[in-house]
Design an enzyme around this catalytic site. Sequence first.
Site, PDB file in Angstrom:
ATOM      1  N   ASP A   1     -12.461 -11.355  11.283  1.00 43.29           N
ATOM      2  CA  ASP A   1     -11.140 -11.732  10.771  1.00 43.29           C
ATOM      3  C   ASP A   1     -11.044 -13.219  10.408  1.00 43.29           C
ATOM      4  O   ASP A   1     -10.046 -13.654   9.857  1.00 43.29           O
ATOM      5  CB  ASP A   1     -10.049 -11.441  11.824  1.00 43.29           C
ATOM      6  CG  ASP A   1      -9.731  -9.949  11.923  1.00 43.29           C
ATOM      7  OD1 ASP A   1     -10.011  -9.217  10.957  1.00 43.29           O
ATOM      8  OD2 ASP A   1      -9.183  -9.531  12.967  1.00 43.29           O
TER       9      ASP A   1
ATOM     10  N   LYS B   1      -1.934 -12.621  12.216  1.00 45.45           N
ATOM     11  CA  LYS B   1      -1.904 -11.651  11.109  1.00 45.45           C
ATOM     12  C   LYS B   1      -1.507 -10.281  11.645  1.00 45.45           C
ATOM     13  O   LYS B   1      -1.678  -9.978  12.835  1.00 45.45           O
ATOM     14  CB  LYS B   1      -3.255 -11.556  10.376  1.00 45.45           C
ATOM     15  CG  LYS B   1      -4.447 -11.053  11.226  1.00 45.45           C
ATOM     16  CD  LYS B   1      -4.608  -9.539  11.278  1.00 45.45           C
ATOM     17  CE  LYS B   1      -5.706  -9.096  12.230  1.00 45.45           C
ATOM     18  NZ  LYS B   1      -5.516  -7.912  12.974  1.00 45.45           N
TER      19      LYS B   1
HETATM   20  P1  ATP Z   1      -8.386  -9.264  16.678  1.00 49.12           P
HETATM   21  O1  ATP Z   1      -7.046  -8.856  16.121  1.00 49.12           O
HETATM   22  O2  ATP Z   1      -9.122 -10.289  15.819  1.00 49.12           O
HETATM   23  O3  ATP Z   1      -9.239  -8.154  17.134  1.00 49.12           O
HETATM   24  P2  ATP Z   1      -7.034  -9.839  19.114  1.00 49.12           P
HETATM   25  O4  ATP Z   1      -5.726 -10.405  18.644  1.00 49.12           O
HETATM   26  O5  ATP Z   1      -7.043  -8.405  19.497  1.00 49.12           O
HETATM   27  O6  ATP Z   1      -8.100 -10.126  18.003  1.00 49.12           O
HETATM   28  P3  ATP Z   1      -7.552 -12.201  20.631  1.00 49.12           P
HETATM   29  O7  ATP Z   1      -6.186 -12.681  20.994  1.00 49.12           O
HETATM   30  O8  ATP Z   1      -8.271 -12.931  19.555  1.00 49.12           O
HETATM   31  O9  ATP Z   1      -7.535 -10.640  20.313  1.00 49.12           O
HETATM   32  O10 ATP Z   1      -8.394 -12.202  21.989  1.00 49.12           O
HETATM   33  C1  ATP Z   1      -9.451 -11.318  22.258  1.00 49.12           C
HETATM   34  C2  ATP Z   1     -10.257 -11.917  23.410  1.00 49.12           C
HETATM   35  O11 ATP Z   1     -10.948 -13.061  22.919  1.00 49.12           O
HETATM   36  C3  ATP Z   1      -9.389 -12.401  24.546  1.00 49.12           C
HETATM   37  O12 ATP Z   1      -9.415 -11.482  25.589  1.00 49.12           O
HETATM   38  C4  ATP Z   1      -9.998 -13.733  24.976  1.00 49.12           C
HETATM   39  O13 ATP Z   1     -10.680 -13.625  26.191  1.00 49.12           O
HETATM   40  C5  ATP Z   1     -11.025 -14.077  23.918  1.00 49.12           C
HETATM   41  N1  ATP Z   1     -10.773 -15.370  23.230  1.00 49.12           N
HETATM   42  C6  ATP Z   1     -11.716 -16.258  22.906  1.00 49.12           C
HETATM   43  N2  ATP Z   1     -11.191 -17.309  22.253  1.00 49.12           N
HETATM   44  C7  ATP Z   1      -9.874 -17.092  22.151  1.00 49.12           C
HETATM   45  C8  ATP Z   1      -8.798 -17.839  21.590  1.00 49.12           C
HETATM   46  N3  ATP Z   1      -8.984 -19.040  20.999  1.00 49.12           N
HETATM   47  N4  ATP Z   1      -7.578 -17.288  21.626  1.00 49.12           N
HETATM   48  C9  ATP Z   1      -7.387 -16.078  22.203  1.00 49.12           C
HETATM   49  N5  ATP Z   1      -8.376 -15.349  22.795  1.00 49.12           N
HETATM   50  C10 ATP Z   1      -9.611 -15.845  22.770  1.00 49.12           C
END
Ligand code: ATP
Length: 321
Positions: free
Chosen positions: A146, A16
Amino acid sequence: MREFFMHSYSLIASAKINLYLEIIRARPDGYHDLVMVLQSIDLADQIDLHSRSDDSICLHCNHPEVPQDHNNLAYKAAALMAAKFPDAFAKYGGVDITIHKRIPVGAGLAGGSTNAAAVLIGLDLMWNLKLSDKQLQYLGSLLGSDVPFCIVGGTMLATGRGEYLTPLPVLDSFYVVLGKYRSLSVSTAWAYQTFRHLYFGSHVSDSLTIENLRQPVCSADMVSAINHQNQQQIGQLIYNDLERVVLPEYRKVQRLKEEFQRLGCPAMMSGSGPTVFALTNSQAKAQQVLESVKTAIADPDLELWVSRFTPSSIRVASFHK
Ligand code: ATP
């Protein structure tokens, strides 16, 4: 003895972007009340679920920064389903979860949340539970702010921590160019805590800061622009409060945003960043913008993608029952 059901599902789990993110107030529970407009895009991970003959949950992922144990949000989603539906778990057994990561990690694109949503939806199907979207969204809210959005996806207004969702008319004519520096990731917790300290801290009493905080507040205009499918206005109204703390700290991200804008595209950081997105109304224009940015910045650490808005978040690609 348990009867062994050999089931497998392959799901596509979309990322998203935030077209709008306004922080309304800091809550005593440590979270923030937000107004967001969330949009699914077709940059997606693939999640494969296979039933196991024992009762364990095993997770594999091809990305070195993604945890492969109980800390993975997709693992947590499976453990939550097992705890909430012990009879189904006993009947159908454990599950192998394989994540093929394409969504960049720690990027502000809800990669973990969409993986968790895919597991909730996949296990609901595998275990024949027939849960409603509302029930799945409630389970998702126990895993992260989210996740409820990622259950349904499309274009949504989200309030509260992000769990109160109102569908908006589908925006499907936008293309989006995404840019992220491979070596940069931003902790969502750090971004919100820094914002809280700067704008809601007990030391904040000066009227300039308070006035500064009040300025944006144009979510109603954004919702109206979406209702009227007014692409130009949507581009003018994209907004993200977290840019105020992330951009000064990460100058490369600021520079990337400016480069997109120099090419005439509305551009904004998504979520807590550091991904920056730029909006265009054709694939050809998006590709052209991507090439121009690649040439102008010429940094091998910068990854760029063309994606497009999509009306849903999770879809079943194939299954075997
Ligand atoms: P958001 O936009 O919801 O804040 P994000 O895109 O910034 O999320 P993610 O890619 O979801 O961040 O990853 C954040 C942290 O979560 C990563 O550093 C990772 O260690 C941990 N994590 C746990 N499960 C997952 C997963 N299935 N995919 C990606 N990261 C994960």
